[in-house]
Enzyme design. Structure first.
Site, PDB file in Angstrom:
ATOM      1  N   THR A  99       0.813  -1.223   0.000  1.00  0.00           N
ATOM      2  CA  THR A  99       0.000   0.000   0.000  1.00  0.00           C
ATOM      3  C   THR A  99       0.846   1.273   0.000  1.00  0.00           C
ATOM      4  O   THR A  99       0.617   2.190  -0.807  1.00  0.00           O
ATOM      5  CB  THR A  99      -0.916   0.010   1.237  1.00  0.00           C
ATOM      6  OG1 THR A  99      -1.594  -1.231   1.324  1.00  0.00           O
ATOM      7  CG2 THR A  99      -1.929   1.126   1.145  1.00  0.00           C
ATOM      8  N   TYR A 133      -2.682  -9.653   6.045  1.00  0.00           N
ATOM      9  CA  TYR A 133      -2.734  -8.215   6.320  1.00  0.00           C
ATOM     10  C   TYR A 133      -4.179  -7.827   6.579  1.00  0.00           C
ATOM     11  O   TYR A 133      -5.006  -7.811   5.661  1.00  0.00           O
ATOM     12  CB  TYR A 133      -2.150  -7.454   5.131  1.00  0.00           C
ATOM     13  CG  TYR A 133      -2.087  -5.939   5.285  1.00  0.00           C
ATOM     14  CD1 TYR A 133      -2.236  -5.305   6.517  1.00  0.00           C
ATOM     15  CD2 TYR A 133      -1.855  -5.121   4.179  1.00  0.00           C
ATOM     16  CE1 TYR A 133      -2.170  -3.938   6.655  1.00  0.00           C
ATOM     17  CE2 TYR A 133      -1.778  -3.742   4.297  1.00  0.00           C
ATOM     18  CZ  TYR A 133      -1.937  -3.157   5.533  1.00  0.00           C
ATOM     19  OH  TYR A 133      -1.876  -1.795   5.667  1.00  0.00           O
ATOM     20  N   ILE A 185       5.569  -3.447  10.562  1.00  0.00           N
ATOM     21  CA  ILE A 185       5.814  -3.041   9.176  1.00  0.00           C
ATOM     22  C   ILE A 185       5.476  -1.554   9.151  1.00  0.00           C
ATOM     23  O   ILE A 185       4.309  -1.170   9.181  1.00  0.00           O
ATOM     24  CB  ILE A 185       4.982  -3.857   8.186  1.00  0.00           C
ATOM     25  CG1 ILE A 185       5.406  -5.333   8.262  1.00  0.00           C
ATOM     26  CG2 ILE A 185       5.171  -3.327   6.756  1.00  0.00           C
ATOM     27  CD1 ILE A 185       4.590  -6.264   7.384  1.00  0.00           C
ATOM     28  N   ARG A 236      -9.104   0.262   5.485  1.00  0.00           N
ATOM     29  CA  ARG A 236      -8.937   0.351   4.035  1.00  0.00           C
ATOM     30  C   ARG A 236      -9.822  -0.642   3.281  1.00  0.00           C
ATOM     31  O   ARG A 236     -10.287  -0.350   2.178  1.00  0.00           O
ATOM     32  CB  ARG A 236      -7.469   0.097   3.654  1.00  0.00           C
ATOM     33  CG  ARG A 236      -6.535   1.252   3.961  1.00  0.00           C
ATOM     34  CD  ARG A 236      -5.124   0.953   3.474  1.00  0.00           C
ATOM     35  NE  ARG A 236      -4.229   2.077   3.682  1.00  0.00           N
ATOM     36  CZ  ARG A 236      -4.042   3.064   2.811  1.00  0.00           C
ATOM     37  NH1 ARG A 236      -4.696   3.067   1.671  1.00  0.00           N
ATOM     38  NH2 ARG A 236      -3.196   4.045   3.067  1.00  0.00           N
ATOM     39  N   TYR A 241     -13.440  -4.107  -0.730  1.00  0.00           N
ATOM     40  CA  TYR A 241     -14.599  -3.646  -1.492  1.00  0.00           C
ATOM     41  C   TYR A 241     -15.757  -4.634  -1.488  1.00  0.00           C
ATOM     42  O   TYR A 241     -16.889  -4.263  -1.231  1.00  0.00           O
ATOM     43  CB  TYR A 241     -14.214  -3.291  -2.941  1.00  0.00           C
ATOM     44  CG  TYR A 241     -15.350  -2.676  -3.724  1.00  0.00           C
ATOM     45  CD1 TYR A 241     -15.747  -1.370  -3.480  1.00  0.00           C
ATOM     46  CD2 TYR A 241     -16.051  -3.404  -4.680  1.00  0.00           C
ATOM     47  CE1 TYR A 241     -16.814  -0.807  -4.163  1.00  0.00           C
ATOM     48  CE2 TYR A 241     -17.113  -2.851  -5.380  1.00  0.00           C
ATOM     49  CZ  TYR A 241     -17.495  -1.550  -5.118  1.00  0.00           C
ATOM     50  OH  TYR A 241     -18.545  -0.996  -5.794  1.00  0.00           O
ATOM     51  N   LYS A 274       0.001  -9.077   9.724  1.00  0.00           N
ATOM     52  CA  LYS A 274       0.186  -7.644   9.934  1.00  0.00           C
ATOM     53  C   LYS A 274      -1.167  -7.122  10.386  1.00  0.00           C
ATOM     54  O   LYS A 274      -2.103  -6.998   9.590  1.00  0.00           O
ATOM     55  CB  LYS A 274       0.642  -6.955   8.646  1.00  0.00           C
ATOM     56  CG  LYS A 274       0.800  -5.439   8.779  1.00  0.00           C
ATOM     57  CD  LYS A 274       1.136  -4.794   7.443  1.00  0.00           C
ATOM     58  CE  LYS A 274       1.217  -3.272   7.586  1.00  0.00           C
ATOM     59  NZ  LYS A 274       1.476  -2.605   6.271  1.00  0.00           N
TER      60      LYS A 274
END
Length: 295
Positions: free
Chosen positions: A48, A137, A208, A142, A111, A166
């Protein structure tokens, strides 16, 4: 048994651009060396923070190969490989060039908001498609969907090459639940700079990091102090950066850290649309804090 090698300070590497919008490969190589020489334990590329959705397939290949050549095995490399189309991710894992890559970071599908069972089946298919270690992740801010602790633990138990997550839900209760119930060979990695200190104190094995692009030496010092149990000294470093943490993301990521790197003379302050540089008011506040910290 596949072991997690992605511990300590990982850098969510930015992609520098020239004024004309082309990839600035010279600055990229310089930035990689800066990370290695200043305490980074591993790199996370083409994810990202690297503005990967705005890169062409050709640019991604060149960036990956340049970084692999520059790192030359000195630290591990984790590469982003994920999406909301399971079949496409599986195909990429089966047909892509992962030479020099030590593991893949795979984001929760975004989405289309799958159920928890859908998330499990998605990552199970990804696990079956590669022998590489996989770091999940979870970033609901997001993706629009939160992978619950029980789903993460189920994947950790059932898929031997899923070695870590993550975790960027911002929910310390969820983090603690994963750490309490996970198998021994599975790790939690912070996905939020501001929560790295409390997450490591709960049992996370590293971060991270976004801010690590600009301040790897300082941030890695905090992590190493925590690993040694020197929490008071680590907390002082954490509190030094509290204001910077919020400013980094107020205008979107990686606008904040790119502005910091530009102030340090390392890259140009250029992003690709739909992202734009951080506002002048934000930049001024960041500059003042950096001067106070003698950065």
């Amino acid at each position: 048994m596949v072991q997690n090698i992605f511990k300590g300070l990982g850098i969510a590497l930015v992609t520098p651009f020239n004024e004309d919008g082309t990839v600035d490969y010279i600055s990229l190589i310089r930035l990689v060396e800066y990370q290695i020489c200043n305490g980074a334990d591993f790199l996370c590329i083409l994810a990202t923070t690297g503005e990967t959705p705005c890169l062409t397939p050709e640019e991604k290949i060149k960036i990956k190969n340049l970084i692999v050549d520059k790192v030359a095995g000195r630290i591990p490399i984790l590469m982003g490989c994920g999406g909301y189309n399971t079949a496409a991710v599986v195909n990429e894992l089966k047909t892509g060039d992962f030479r020099g890559i030590d593991g893949v970071l795979s984001i929760c599908p975004y989405y289309n908001k799958p159920s928890q069972e859908g998330l499990y089946q998605h990552f199970k298919a990804i696990s079956d498609a590669t022998k590489l270690p996989i770091v999940l992740y979870n970033v609901p801010g997001r993706t629009g969907i939160n992978m619950k602790a029980e789903t993460t633990v189920r994947l950790a138990r059932d898929c031997k090459n899923i070695v870590a997550i993550k975790e960027a839900s911002g929910n310390l209760e969820q983090v603690d639940e994963i750490i309490k119930n996970k198998p021994r060979n599975f790790d939690v990695i912070s996905g939020d700079d501001a929560l790295t200190f409390p997450m490591i104190s709960c049992g996370a094995v590293g971060v991270i990091s976004v801010i690590g692009n600009a301040l790897p030496k300082e941030f890695s010092k905090m992590i190493r102090l925590e690993f040694k149990g020197e929490y008071d000294a680590a907390r002082k470093i954490h509190h030094k950066f509290t204001d910077l943490f919020s400013l980094l993301f107020v205008d979107g990521n990686p606008a904040g850290v790119k502005a910091m790197l530009h102030e340090m003379g390392m890259i140009k302050n250029v992003l690709r649309l739909p992202l734009v540089p951080t506002r002048i008011s934000t930049l001024q506040k960041m500059s003042e804090i950096m001067k106070e910290l003698k950065i």
